[in-house]
Design a protein around this motif. Sequence first.
Motif, PDB file in Angstrom:
ATOM      1  N   GLY A  26       7.474 -14.517  28.214  1.00  0.00           N
ATOM      2  CA  GLY A  26       7.919 -13.521  27.248  1.00  0.00           C
ATOM      3  C   GLY A  26       8.404 -14.097  25.929  1.00  0.00           C
ATOM      4  O   GLY A  26       8.909 -13.381  25.083  1.00  0.00           O
ATOM      5  N   ARG A  27       8.245 -15.409  25.725  1.00  0.00           N
ATOM      6  CA  ARG A  27       8.693 -16.060  24.492  1.00  0.00           C
ATOM      7  C   ARG A  27       7.493 -16.587  23.714  1.00  0.00           C
ATOM      8  O   ARG A  27       6.578 -17.159  24.295  1.00  0.00           O
ATOM      9  N   VAL A  28       7.532 -16.420  22.410  1.00  0.00           N
ATOM     10  CA  VAL A  28       6.497 -16.924  21.527  1.00  0.00           C
ATOM     11  C   VAL A  28       6.982 -18.247  20.946  1.00  0.00           C
ATOM     12  O   VAL A  28       8.024 -18.295  20.298  1.00  0.00           O
ATOM     13  N   VAL A  29       6.244 -19.322  21.218  1.00  0.00           N
ATOM     14  CA  VAL A  29       6.618 -20.647  20.726  1.00  0.00           C
ATOM     15  C   VAL A  29       5.787 -20.943  19.484  1.00  0.00           C
ATOM     16  O   VAL A  29       4.559 -20.899  19.530  1.00  0.00           O
ATOM     17  N   ILE A  30       6.481 -21.241  18.377  1.00  0.00           N
ATOM     18  CA  ILE A  30       5.826 -21.515  17.103  1.00  0.00           C
ATOM     19  C   ILE A  30       6.280 -22.885  16.617  1.00  0.00           C
ATOM     20  O   ILE A  30       7.481 -23.139  16.495  1.00  0.00           O
ATOM     21  N   GLY A  31       5.320 -23.762  16.333  1.00  0.00           N
ATOM     22  CA  GLY A  31       5.635 -25.086  15.818  1.00  0.00           C
ATOM     23  C   GLY A  31       5.810 -25.047  14.304  1.00  0.00           C
ATOM     24  O   GLY A  31       5.493 -24.049  13.652  1.00  0.00           O
ATOM     25  N   PRO A  32       6.295 -26.141  13.706  1.00  0.00           N
ATOM     26  CA  PRO A  32       6.465 -26.202  12.256  1.00  0.00           C
ATOM     27  C   PRO A  32       5.138 -25.922  11.532  1.00  0.00           C
ATOM     28  O   PRO A  32       4.115 -26.521  11.844  1.00  0.00           O
ATOM     29  N   GLY A  33       5.153 -24.985  10.617  1.00  0.00           N
ATOM     30  CA  GLY A  33       3.977 -24.634   9.828  1.00  0.00           C
ATOM     31  C   GLY A  33       2.952 -23.785  10.559  1.00  0.00           C
ATOM     32  O   GLY A  33       1.936 -23.417   9.992  1.00  0.00           O
ATOM     33  N   GLN A  34       3.206 -23.452  11.799  1.00  0.00           N
ATOM     34  CA  GLN A  34       2.263 -22.660  12.583  1.00  0.00           C
ATOM     35  C   GLN A  34       2.478 -21.178  12.326  1.00  0.00           C
ATOM     36  O   GLN A  34       3.590 -20.731  12.038  1.00  0.00           O
ATOM     37  N   ARG A  35       1.397 -20.426  12.433  1.00  0.00           N
ATOM     38  CA  ARG A  35       1.473 -18.968  12.314  1.00  0.00           C
ATOM     39  C   ARG A  35       0.946 -18.334  13.595  1.00  0.00           C
ATOM     40  O   ARG A  35       0.019 -18.851  14.198  1.00  0.00           O
ATOM     41  N   VAL A  36       1.553 -17.231  13.980  1.00  0.00           N
ATOM     42  CA  VAL A  36       1.118 -16.485  15.152  1.00  0.00           C
ATOM     43  C   VAL A  36       1.088 -15.010  14.777  1.00  0.00           C
ATOM     44  O   VAL A  36       2.050 -14.484  14.223  1.00  0.00           O
ATOM     45  N   ASP A  37      -0.034 -14.362  15.054  1.00  0.00           N
ATOM     46  CA  ASP A  37      -0.142 -12.920  14.845  1.00  0.00           C
ATOM     47  C   ASP A  37       0.173 -12.226  16.160  1.00  0.00           C
ATOM     48  O   ASP A  37      -0.370 -12.586  17.208  1.00  0.00           O
ATOM     49  N   LEU A  38       1.049 -11.239  16.080  1.00  0.00           N
ATOM     50  CA  LEU A  38       1.486 -10.515  17.270  1.00  0.00           C
ATOM     51  C   LEU A  38       1.213  -9.031  17.116  1.00  0.00           C
ATOM     52  O   LEU A  38       1.274  -8.482  16.017  1.00  0.00           O
ATOM     53  N   LEU A  39       0.971  -8.402  18.232  1.00  0.00           N
ATOM     54  CA  LEU A  39       0.915  -6.954  18.307  1.00  0.00           C
ATOM     55  C   LEU A  39       2.114  -6.538  19.147  1.00  0.00           C
ATOM     56  O   LEU A  39       2.275  -6.999  20.280  1.00  0.00           O
ATOM     57  N   VAL A  40       2.981  -5.723  18.563  1.00  0.00           N
ATOM     58  CA  VAL A  40       4.179  -5.284  19.273  1.00  0.00           C
ATOM     59  C   VAL A  40       4.242  -3.763  19.193  1.00  0.00           C
ATOM     60  O   VAL A  40       4.321  -3.192  18.107  1.00  0.00           O
ATOM     61  N   ASP A  41       4.155  -3.117  20.336  1.00  0.00           N
ATOM     62  CA  ASP A  41       4.255  -1.665  20.389  1.00  0.00           C
ATOM     63  C   ASP A  41       5.727  -1.323  20.584  1.00  0.00           C
ATOM     64  O   ASP A  41       6.309  -1.598  21.633  1.00  0.00           O
ATOM     65  N   CYS A  42       6.334  -0.763  19.575  1.00  0.00           N
ATOM     66  CA  CYS A  42       7.775  -0.477  19.579  1.00  0.00           C
ATOM     67  C   CYS A  42       8.015   0.922  20.120  1.00  0.00           C
ATOM     68  O   CYS A  42       7.956   1.903  19.387  1.00  0.00           O
ATOM     69  N   LEU A  43       8.284   0.998  21.404  1.00  0.00           N
ATOM     70  CA  LEU A  43       8.470   2.285  22.064  1.00  0.00           C
ATOM     71  C   LEU A  43       9.911   2.508  22.519  1.00  0.00           C
ATOM     72  O   LEU A  43      10.162   3.217  23.475  1.00  0.00           O
ATOM     73  N   GLY A  44      10.863   1.903  21.820  1.00  0.00           N
ATOM     74  CA  GLY A  44      12.271   2.065  22.174  1.00  0.00           C
ATOM     75  C   GLY A  44      12.767   3.474  21.914  1.00  0.00           C
ATOM     76  O   GLY A  44      12.129   4.275  21.235  1.00  0.00           O
ATOM     77  N   GLU A  45      13.902   3.755  22.460  1.00  0.00           N
ATOM     78  CA  GLU A  45      14.535   5.061  22.274  1.00  0.00           C
ATOM     79  C   GLU A  45      15.007   5.213  20.832  1.00  0.00           C
ATOM     80  O   GLU A  45      15.517   4.250  20.247  1.00  0.00           O
ATOM     81  N   PRO A  46      14.857   6.404  20.259  1.00  0.00           N
ATOM     82  CA  PRO A  46      15.379   6.624  18.909  1.00  0.00           C
ATOM     83  C   PRO A  46      16.861   6.246  18.832  1.00  0.00           C
ATOM     84  O   PRO A  46      17.634   6.539  19.735  1.00  0.00           O
TER      85      PRO A  46
END
Length: 79
Positions: A26-46
């Motif tokens: 469940g953790r995204v590991v990003i190194g120095p200068g690295q880019r990661v594209d994520l898709l996050v569906d935000c379905l939290g309670e208002p």
Amino acid sequence: LEFRELAPVVIATDGHPIDPHPPEDGRVVIGPGQRVDLLVDCLGEPGSIAPVIDHGDPRFAYGLVNLVYEREAIRHEMA
């Protein structure tokens, strides 16, 4: 990066598409200068808050950003 109750899906690294997959542990590991594209569906309670925690320094973690949901839902789940 730890997304707590959110469930990100990694869809690209350094601008190159990859097979979409959830990050290990469940953790995204990003190194120095690295880019990661994520898709996050935000379905939290208002009105709720979804923190994103940075664990980059092994000595301490800190809150990178809080995703704050509006009090009114902007979309409704389809049945």
